[in-house]
Design an enzyme around this catalytic site. Structure first.
Site, mmCIF file in Angstrom:
data_model
loop_
_atom_site.group_PDB
_atom_site.id
_atom_site.type_symbol
_atom_site.label_atom_id
_atom_site.label_comp_id
_atom_site.label_asym_id
_atom_site.label_seq_id
_atom_site.Cartn_x
_atom_site.Cartn_y
_atom_site.Cartn_z
ATOM 1 N N ARG A 21 -10.350 17.167 -8.312
ATOM 2 C CA ARG A 21 -8.939 16.811 -8.191
ATOM 3 C C ARG A 21 -8.141 17.249 -9.406
ATOM 4 N NH1 ARG A 21 -8.340 12.241 -4.180
ATOM 5 N NH2 ARG A 21 -10.428 12.107 -3.331
ATOM 6 N N SER A 136 -14.411 -3.497 12.097
ATOM 7 C CA SER A 136 -13.566 -2.593 11.335
ATOM 8 C C SER A 136 -13.372 -1.268 12.074
ATOM 9 C CB SER A 136 -14.248 -2.353 9.967
ATOM 10 O OG SER A 136 -13.570 -1.370 9.225
ATOM 11 N N SER A 188 -2.720 7.146 7.836
ATOM 12 C CA SER A 188 -1.881 8.008 7.012
ATOM 13 C C SER A 188 -2.328 9.454 6.971
ATOM 14 C CB SER A 188 -1.835 7.472 5.594
ATOM 15 O OG SER A 188 -3.084 7.648 4.975
ATOM 16 N N HIS A 216 1.616 2.015 5.749
ATOM 17 C CA HIS A 216 2.414 3.234 5.981
ATOM 18 C C HIS A 216 3.530 3.019 6.990
ATOM 19 C CE1 HIS A 216 0.150 5.952 3.458
ATOM 20 N NE2 HIS A 216 -0.888 5.199 3.762
ATOM 21 N N THR A 244 2.451 -2.864 1.513
ATOM 22 C CA THR A 244 2.643 -2.433 0.129
ATOM 23 C C THR A 244 4.122 -2.404 -0.212
ATOM 24 O OG1 THR A 244 2.165 -0.702 -1.496
ATOM 25 C CG2 THR A 244 2.767 0.040 0.686
ATOM 26 N N LYS A 247 5.144 2.159 -1.268
ATOM 27 C CA LYS A 247 5.380 3.368 -0.476
ATOM 28 C C LYS A 247 6.850 3.359 -0.026
ATOM 29 C CE LYS A 247 0.514 4.166 -0.085
ATOM 30 N NZ LYS A 247 -0.768 3.955 0.586
ATOM 31 N N THR A 276 -5.633 -11.984 -12.747
ATOM 32 C CA THR A 276 -4.938 -10.782 -13.178
ATOM 33 C C THR A 276 -3.468 -11.107 -13.436
ATOM 34 O OG1 THR A 276 -4.582 -8.452 -12.639
ATOM 35 C CG2 THR A 276 -4.394 -9.989 -10.816
ATOM 36 N N THR A 277 -2.885 -10.401 -14.385
ATOM 37 C CA THR A 277 -1.492 -10.654 -14.751
ATOM 38 C C THR A 277 -0.557 -10.395 -13.569
ATOM 39 O OG1 THR A 277 -1.960 -10.083 -17.035
ATOM 40 C CG2 THR A 277 0.340 -9.953 -16.360
ATOM 41 N N THR A 362 -11.089 11.902 0.783
ATOM 42 C CA THR A 362 -9.926 11.288 1.437
ATOM 43 C C THR A 362 -9.984 11.548 2.943
ATOM 44 O OG1 THR A 362 -8.695 11.737 -0.591
ATOM 45 C CG2 THR A 362 -7.409 11.107 1.324
HETATM 46 C C1 PLP Z 1 -2.089 3.448 -0.063
HETATM 47 C C2 PLP Z 1 -2.812 2.528 0.875
HETATM 48 C C3 PLP Z 1 -3.173 1.238 0.486
HETATM 49 C C4 PLP Z 1 -3.015 0.776 -0.927
HETATM 50 O O1 PLP Z 1 -1.686 0.494 -1.234
HETATM 51 P P1 PLP Z 1 -1.209 0.615 -2.756
HETATM 52 O O2 PLP Z 1 -0.046 -0.287 -2.837
HETATM 53 O O3 PLP Z 1 -0.898 2.061 -2.964
HETATM 54 O O4 PLP Z 1 -2.361 0.173 -3.603
HETATM 55 C C5 PLP Z 1 -3.713 0.387 1.416
HETATM 56 N N1 PLP Z 1 -3.926 0.776 2.690
HETATM 57 C C6 PLP Z 1 -3.623 2.030 3.098
HETATM 58 C C7 PLP Z 1 -3.876 2.408 4.522
HETATM 59 C C8 PLP Z 1 -3.073 2.941 2.206
HETATM 60 O O5 PLP Z 1 -2.820 4.192 2.582
#
Ligand code: PLP
Length: 404
Positions: A21, A136, A188, A216, A244, A247, A276-277, A362
């Protein structure tokens, strides 16, 4: 022991396979999305980003940027602790309320990233529910896989987006063990979308809870940007929705939403939440502003859909094959890691177009691709420039044979 030699052996193997990478070193320019400065050997120059997950450009939206600056002025830079020990800020609570409202759930819980939210929630559920089995989807994200693995619960893999296979797997399990059906809405890499209602039909029939990653899709689909479950009118049938803030919402952080008791359970037992903080308060406030904006405004989503359709049409006219799917993700298959990297390098060097090659792990080996994500801020000229560059390369590189 020469540890560096041990490390180098494995790195060299990656390089030989074409899977090493290399990161593009960017300097995003606020207000210029999708343009950015790219740092290279000859200094920096402006390029167009074609592979950002800041799908709608919200990371540079004036309201979001101003809100972050404002709250830094009020609260300072960091949260000052874990959520348990002095780190819970008023802005975290406001954001959790906003997220619960977005998904029509009783409560929500914040994490430092989407990765951590999947890892922590699935590992806690799988470990704490006695005799739990997690079902899953075979293409689930690494963060979910790691969470399930860490839980040490039994994991049964079902065929991608296949409710009939899910049903067969559920029917084979003991009736009285707790079952969790874990899947995503928008996948994704291929850009395909899960049949959420049919998966819920099956899960409900067998008394399983549903765990849906909408990473996504949040901000992008549904009248208020809550995702595919909102678009399909099935949010209330999904037990836990994960998302998230990094994104389409353009900031950083992750979350789960669900019942009050479910969120309290994860809050109380998940090590990845507790030790964690907490996110900086200004990050939480900026994310809340972004969510609020996208609840009310469809302009960004609408224009993005136009750009996605335009790019697909232009690729078709130029004879460049891409995966046809119902989402905003446009994968152009190259099917070879070395060629994929080479094309990406040419696009950057010759045309100022940045698209990261997507290689193993990936995606599976042999399915290497360039993955384009048009935003509302890409102009029609940007689209034309991209397609004409691809046309030139297509002719030059004999790639057309490889993908035929
Ligand atoms: C990017 C991603 C995550 C992780 O989200 P982040 O906020 O970037 O850590 C979780 N699930 C899927 C399907 C993703 O593509």
């Amino acid at each position: 022991m020469d540890f560096d030699a041990l490390f180098a052996t494995q790195l060299n193997q990656l390089k030989e396979e074409g899977n090493y990478r290399i990161f593009a070193e960017l300097e995003r320019e606020c207000g210029q999305h999708p343009k950015a400065q790219c740092h290279g050997e000859d200094g920096k120059r402006q390029i167009t980003v074609w592979c950002s997950n800041d799908y709608l450009g919200m990371g540079q939206h004036p309201k979001v940027v101003e809100r972050m600056q404002e709250v830094i002025g009020q609260c300072g830079a960091g949260a000052g602790g874990t959520r348990n020990i002095s780190g819970t800020n008023h802005h975290h609570r406001l954001l959790e309320d906003e997220l619960a409202d977005l998904h029509g759930k009783e409560d929500a819980l914040l994490f430092t990233s989407g990765y951590v939210s999947n890892w922590a929630a699935l590992s806690t559920l799988g470990a704490r529910l006695r005799d739990c089995v997690i079902l899953s989807d075979e293409l689930n994200h690494a963060s979910m896989i790691e969470g399930m693995r860490h839980s040490r619960a039994k994991v049964v893999i079902w065929k991608h987006n296949d409710p009939a296979d899910l049903e067969a797997k559920l029917a084979a399990l003991p009736a009285n063990c707790p079952k969790i059906v874990a899947f995503e809405s928008v996948y994704s890499m291929d850009g395909d979308i899960a049949p959420i209602a049919e998966i819920c039909d099956v899960a409900e029939k067998y008394g399983a809870m549903t765990y849906l990653d909408e990473v996504h899709a949040v901000g992008m689909y549904g009248p208020r940007g809550a995702g595919i479950a909102e678009r399909d009118g099935v949010m209330d049938r999904v037990t836990l929705i994960e998302g998230t803030l990094g994104k389409a919402f353009g900031v950083v952080g992750g979350y789960i939403t669900g019942s009050k008791t479910l969120c309290d359970f994860i809050r109380s037992f998940a090590s990845g939440f507790i030790f964690t903080t907490a996110l900086p308060p200004a990050v939480a406030a900026a994310a809340q502003t972004s969510i609020r904006h996208l609840k009310e405004s469809s302009a960004e989503r609408d224009l993005q859909k136009v750009r996605v359709a335009q790019l697909r049409q232009m690729l078709d006219r130029a004879g460049i094959p891409h995966i046809d799917n119902p989402s905003h993700i446009i994968p152009v298959m190259i099917k070879d890691p070395v060629k994929c990297r080479m094309l990406s390098d040419y696009l950057m060097d010759e045309f100022g177009i940045y698209v990261q090659p997507i290689n193993y792990p990936t995606v599976p080996k042999g399915t290497e691709r360039l993955r384009f994500t048009p935003s509302p801020n890409h102009s029609v000229d940007d689209l034309r420039h991209l397609v004409s560059a691809l046309e030139v390369l297509w002719k030059q590189c004999a790639i057309s044979q490889a993908v035929a």
